[in-house]
Design an enzyme around this catalytic site. Structure first.
Site, mmCIF file in Angstrom:
data_model
loop_
_atom_site.group_PDB
_atom_site.id
_atom_site.type_symbol
_atom_site.label_atom_id
_atom_site.label_comp_id
_atom_site.label_asym_id
_atom_site.label_seq_id
_atom_site.Cartn_x
_atom_site.Cartn_y
_atom_site.Cartn_z
ATOM 1 N N ASP A 172 -1.987 6.494 -3.568
ATOM 2 C CA ASP A 172 -0.906 5.826 -2.835
ATOM 3 C C ASP A 172 -0.297 4.746 -3.740
ATOM 4 O O ASP A 172 -0.691 4.610 -4.900
ATOM 5 C CB ASP A 172 -1.416 5.257 -1.503
ATOM 6 C CG ASP A 172 -2.419 4.136 -1.686
ATOM 7 O OD1 ASP A 172 -3.108 4.137 -2.724
ATOM 8 O OD2 ASP A 172 -2.516 3.247 -0.818
ATOM 9 N N ASP B 25 -0.437 1.455 -4.184
ATOM 10 C CA ASP B 25 -1.256 0.450 -4.868
ATOM 11 C C ASP B 25 -2.566 1.048 -5.368
ATOM 12 O O ASP B 25 -3.422 0.330 -5.887
ATOM 13 C CB ASP B 25 -1.528 -0.749 -3.956
ATOM 14 C CG ASP B 25 -2.433 -0.399 -2.800
ATOM 15 O OD1 ASP B 25 -2.320 0.726 -2.283
ATOM 16 O OD2 ASP B 25 -3.256 -1.242 -2.405
ATOM 17 N N ASP C 144 -5.362 2.286 -4.039
ATOM 18 C CA ASP C 144 -6.724 2.076 -3.544
ATOM 19 C C ASP C 144 -7.215 3.319 -2.803
ATOM 20 O O ASP C 144 -8.336 3.369 -2.313
ATOM 21 C CB ASP C 144 -6.850 0.811 -2.680
ATOM 22 C CG ASP C 144 -5.952 0.827 -1.476
ATOM 23 O OD1 ASP C 144 -5.077 1.716 -1.380
ATOM 24 O OD2 ASP C 144 -6.112 -0.069 -0.627
ATOM 25 N N SER D 3 0.811 -1.218 0.000
ATOM 26 C CA SER D 3 0.000 0.000 0.000
ATOM 27 C C SER D 3 0.844 1.267 0.000
ATOM 28 O O SER D 3 1.644 1.467 -0.893
ATOM 29 C CB SER D 3 -0.969 -0.036 1.171
ATOM 30 O OG SER D 3 -1.892 1.016 1.069
HETATM 31 MG MG MG Z 1 -3.297 1.409 -0.455
#
Ligand code: MG
Length: 460
Positions: free
Chosen positions: A241, A243, A245, A98
């Site tokens: 961020d 990744d 999400d 993340s």
């Molecule tokens: Mg994330």
């Protein structure tokens, strides 16, 4: 006793010391065993330097149990969640840490219905992982490996179908995108381009060293984005961020907007047309969410922190919308995975429909002063301290309208609230306060801090 493998959101550890390739291999074997050694699993990763290697190790473990694997390469986490459901995979595996620093790696699992693994499902997987009793497929039953390259295109197509493209194309904004060298490099600029927006990008080459900025998008890390929005006279800034999400928005004036204010803004819009009137958010969101949702005739439900907690509660309550202040937005009409891209589309739609700039729209959602602090407390003392605070914290606040104990203790007063939570990773107790005025927030902060310090002292 084995250490817990999973945290609030999947596994996240420092590569080389806390996370090894052997662990990735065993995780693959454990997942294959959990799934019965039969069926198809899709594996994707964010831009981290360790990603391809860890994904290959997980894939090898899965294949050794008989599972077929499909590599989807570098894609955003929401895209992985989307294709897991859309193409009927038994599970989706996302290799990501993340927004953590680049030396971290991790794994997050997605169910066939596109929602993240629940804590119960993670616990079962963990049990198999530690038992080391894995399915071992014979040489002629080993799983197959293949690749797909069009996951992002499919996701973009679905997003375009879900939003009012003609409205946006009639009045397309100019947008600066800052994917932070993460997985969104491959999606957000192209999605916006297809919506007719003029797009300028920064930090938009995929690079797991994260050379552009810290992977967590916040006011401090988004200085370049803010400057670029102003310098190019753009209508909007969009940041993600590692990744992807999460999404954080910047107004045309350069204000980095807190996610809970965006939840409030989008809630009003969604509630006016939705079938359900429930909105879900975590305990640490601003009270502006409740106030806005209430005035739109809806109801707010609070959960512990973590996007899976929001998704689970949304499913249970049949809620229409949910999110977290850090930039997580979940639309039940689309899926139960975070949808930063749909959130971006919805915001642009609103700007196009109203003809208003983002600074004007967000001005309708007041920003209340928010303060945070922490008090040292040894881990073994935390439970006793929290127990004592259930009694003393409400007294410290005075007139209490509501208390919540879904995650730590949250006490709501007439003009503000406090959330006290033991940290899951450090020997501290965290205090977050919000109130309608600076004076009140300071009062709440000081009296809460006193109550926590007294509680810590009393357990000595
Ligand atoms: Mg994330």
């Amino acid at each position: 006793m084995n250490a817990r493998l999973f945290g609030t959101t999947g596994i996240r550890r420092i590569y080389g010391s806390d996370f090894t390739l052997d662990m990735a291999l065993d995780l693959g074997k454990a997942l294959g065993t959990y799934l019965g050694g039969e069926g198809n699993v899709v594996i994707a990763r964010d831009t981290r330097t360790t990603g391809a290697m860890v994904a290959d190790a997980v894939a090898a473990g899965l294949m050794s149990t008989g599972m077929n694997i499909v590599h989807a390469g570098i894609i955003p986490t929401p895209t992985l969640a989307f294709i897991t459901r859309d193409r009927g995979f038994a599970t989706g595996v996302m290799v990501t840490a993340s927004h953590n620093p680049p030396e971290y790696t991790g794994v997050k699992f997605w169910r066939a219905d596109g929602m993240g693994y629940t804590p119960e499902e993670e616990a079962r997987l963990e049990e198999i992982y530690y038992s080391k009793r894995f399915i071992v497929a014979p040489w002629d039953k080993i799983g197959t490996a293949s690749e797909i390259a069009d996951a992002v295109d499919q996701h973009i197509d679905a997003l375009l179908r879900a939003c009012d493209t003609s409205q946006i194309r009639a009045r397309p904004p100019s947008v600066v995108v800052d994917p932070g060298n993460g997985a969104a490099c491959l999606l957000t600029p192209y999605l916006l381009q297809r919506l007719g927006c003029k797009v300028v990008s920064i930090n938009s080459q995929p690079d797991g060293h994260f050379p552009g900025r810290r992977s967590e998008p916040d006011e401090e890390s988004l200085v370049d984005l803010v400057n670029m929005v102003r310098a190019t006279h753009s209508d909007l800034g969009v940041a993600h961020d590692g990744d992807s999400d999460r999404v954080v928005f910047v107004t045309e004036t350069g204000e980095v907007v807190r996610g809970d204010r965006i939840i409030a803004l989008l809630s009003r819009e969604i509630l006016s047309s939705g079938s359900s009137n429930k909105v879900v958010t975590t305990v640490d969101s601003s009270q502006i969410v409740e106030k806005t949702v209430e005035s739109a005739g809806g109801q707010t439900i609070r959960t512990p922190v973590g996007d899976i907690q929001v998704a689970m509660k949304m499913r249970e309550e049949n809620a229409v919308f949910g999110g977290e202040a850090c930039g997580v937005f979940i639309f039940s009409e689309f899926s139960l995975a975070p949808e930063p891209f749909l959130a971006t589309c919805r915001l642009i739609e609103m700007m196009a429909r109203t003809g208003k700039r983002l600074s004007e729209l967000i001005a309708q959602v007041p920003a209340y002063p928010l303060r945070k602090t922490k008090v040292n407390c040894e881990n073994e003392r935390k439970a006793a301290v929290m127990e004592r605070l259930t009694d003393t914290l409400p007294k410290a606040i005075g007139t209490v309208t509501k208390t919540l104990t879904v995650d730590g203790i949250a006490v709501f007063g007439r003009d503000g609230w406090v959330l006290v939570r033991p940290s899951g990773t450090e020997p501290v107790i965290r205090i977050t306060c919000e109130a309608t005025t600076e004076e009140t927030v300071e009062q709440i902060l000081q009296s809460s801090k006193r109550a926590v310090m007294e509680a810590v002292a009393s357990t000595r």
